[in-house]
Design an enzyme around this catalytic site. Structure first.
Site, mmCIF file in Angstrom:
data_model
loop_
_atom_site.group_PDB
_atom_site.id
_atom_site.type_symbol
_atom_site.label_atom_id
_atom_site.label_comp_id
_atom_site.label_asym_id
_atom_site.label_seq_id
_atom_site.Cartn_x
_atom_site.Cartn_y
_atom_site.Cartn_z
ATOM 1 N N LYS A 1 0.821 -1.214 0.000
ATOM 2 C CA LYS A 1 0.000 0.000 0.000
ATOM 3 C C LYS A 1 0.862 1.276 0.000
ATOM 4 O O LYS A 1 2.070 1.207 0.211
ATOM 5 C CB LYS A 1 -0.966 -0.045 1.186
ATOM 6 C CG LYS A 1 -1.941 -1.243 1.138
ATOM 7 C CD LYS A 1 -2.924 -1.129 0.016
ATOM 8 C CE LYS A 1 -3.833 -2.265 -0.341
ATOM 9 N NZ LYS A 1 -4.241 -3.307 0.513
HETATM 10 C C1 PLP Z 1 -5.426 -4.405 0.785
HETATM 11 C C2 PLP Z 1 -6.902 -4.263 0.846
HETATM 12 C C3 PLP Z 1 -7.643 -4.626 1.978
HETATM 13 C C4 PLP Z 1 -7.046 -5.386 3.129
HETATM 14 O O1 PLP Z 1 -6.040 -4.711 3.771
HETATM 15 P P1 PLP Z 1 -5.210 -5.476 4.916
HETATM 16 O O2 PLP Z 1 -4.498 -4.338 5.619
HETATM 17 O O3 PLP Z 1 -4.272 -6.398 4.239
HETATM 18 O O4 PLP Z 1 -6.184 -6.144 5.786
HETATM 19 C C5 PLP Z 1 -8.987 -4.351 2.022
HETATM 20 N N1 PLP Z 1 -9.610 -3.765 0.996
HETATM 21 C C6 PLP Z 1 -8.953 -3.420 -0.132
HETATM 22 C C7 PLP Z 1 -9.691 -2.748 -1.246
HETATM 23 C C8 PLP Z 1 -7.579 -3.678 -0.244
HETATM 24 O O5 PLP Z 1 -6.926 -3.381 -1.384
#
Ligand code: PLP
Length: 409
Positions: A187
């Site tokens: 991210k």
């Molecule tokens: C990455 C992601 C998540 C989950 O995030 P985590 O921190 O790994 O739990 C949820 N929703 C979307 C749209 C994502 O891209």
């Protein structure tokens, strides 16, 4: 043959600031949730303009906590988008509620008209996802929420640093009940694994705090303080969702660099936009008109009717040129586990299913060099040229105004 070393789809941007802070944390003797997590929450509030922020160990945890703390459960329906990561839907099932899918609009975000068509007397909440970092039409979603008395929990996994209508996603101006962020390794801001939930509602914050740590009440701690700090009371069936100081040590420094990261991503995206502008075989991500894109993803759309190649082969061609690519997302109804509810007629999402075979995400991250970016742009143009069904592909030369640094200045 190809001398270009492999360019991965994603690479985190970590330097000595994060490493030194982690080492200091390890030497401090306090590894779990403590002063660094409190600092990260404080500085996250400052950055986003949020009233309250609670650090948790994933965005999935943040979404689950918000649903649980709002009392969403069996018999309730929660409307979300089919163009998302499975976590968005899993958490709805975790609280015993029923996921309902609304279709997407042309920008890839959930379509408010489709949301309204799916609202029933059982609908309790809407979970919009800011796809790729482009904000959803929140004013329309907030209007629906008000009209039908629904909760809104934003899945802002892609949207740390996204602006909407003059405010950061997650700010105190948000009319959503809670906003969930992800600090997963890929991210825009990473702590390896991690997340944050922001809210303006102090009662909701306190319920989420209790649920995030085993259902242990800290009020009891304060009440009985004179008896010593060994005392606690479990007042709910909670989870184990706290973020450690080791992770917060990374987050504090990532947050300080986030504006620089987003600026670099925006320039790289603008470079792609220019490089592909005259190719009718590609449809480019639409510019954001009411806010700021955080450019978590650069998701191209292939105009398949103009190409002798499908998306999978397009990705193989990229890989043959040592470029990593990805697809965001495999629509929820196509996963075997979700079929039992997602294929129901009232969950039909033809726009999403039509878009899916066309989607390819290209590498986009701050540490990608200008020459890597140029190489990827030229490679994509190359593949389009090689497999074009139509007339010759017009040429393109990066000029002074199309260098990464020259763009958007
Ligand atoms: C990455 C992601 C998540 C989950 O995030 P985590 O921190 O790994 O739990 C949820 N929703 C979307 C749209 C994502 O891209």
């Amino acid at each position: 043959m190809n001398q270009q070393p492999f360019i991965p789809f994603n690479k985190p941007e970590i330097d000595d600031a994060e490493i030194d802070e982690v080492v200091d944390t390890l030497r401090s003797g306090w590894l779990t949730t403590g002063v660094r997590t409190a600092q990260f929450e404080r500085e996250f509030c400052q950055y986003t303009g949020a009233r309250h922020a609670l650090a948790v160990n994933s965005c999935t945890a943040a979404l689950h906590l918000a649903l649980a703390a709002l009392g969403v459960g069996p018999g309730d329906e929660v409307i979300t988008t089919p163009l998302t990561f499975c976590a968005t839907v899993n958490v709805i099932l975790h609280v015993g509620a029923t996921p309902v899918l609304a279709d997407i609009g042309p920008d890839g975000n959930i379509d408010s008209l489709s949301i309204e068509a799916r609202i029933t007397p059982r609908t309790k909440a809407i979970i919009p996802v800011h796809f790729a970092g482009a904000p959803c039409d929140m004013n329309a979603i907030w209007s629906l929420a008000k009209k039908y008395s629904l909760f809104v929990i934003e899945d802002a996994a892609h949207a740390v640093g996204t602006h909407y209508d003059g405010q950061s996603i997650g700010s105190r101006e948000s009319r959503s009940d809670a906003v969930a962020f992800s600090f997963y390794a890929t991210k825009n801001l990473t702590t390896g694994e991690g997340g944050m939930v922001t809210t303006s509602d102090e009662l909701l914050l306190n319920r989420m705090k209790v649920l995030a740590l085993h259902g242990i009440s800290k009020d009891a701690w304060n009440r009985y303080h004179e008896e010593g700090n060994w005392y606690y009371e479990v007042v709910d069936n909670g989870f184990k969702y706290n973020l450690s100081d080791i992770q917060s040590a990374i987050g504090i420094h990532q947050l300080r660099k986030l504006e620089r990261f987003i600026d670099r991503r925006a320039r790289q995206a603008a470079f792609y936009q220019q490089a592909f502008a005259n190719l009718e075989q590609l449809e480019l991500p639409a510019p954001v008109t009411n806010g700021r894109h955080s450019w978590h993803l650069y998701a191209l759309r292939l105009n398949l009717e103009l190409l002798n190649i499908d998306r999978s082969h397009f990705i193989v061609e990229l890989r043959n040129r040592h470029i990593g690519a990805s697809v965001h997302f495999i629509p929820i109804p196509l996963h075997p586990f979700f079929k039992r509810f997602a294929n129901l007629a009232h969950n039909a999402c033809p726009n999403c299913l039509k878009l899916y075979p066309r989607l390819v995400s290209l590498p986009l991250y701050p540490s990608m060099t200008d020459s890597e970016l140029l190489y990827i742009a030229n490679s994509v143009r190359d593949i389009v040229k090689k497999f074009s069904k139509t007339a010759p592909v017009p040429s393109w030369q990066p000029g002074v105004t199309t260098t990464v640094e020259g763009i958007a200045q």
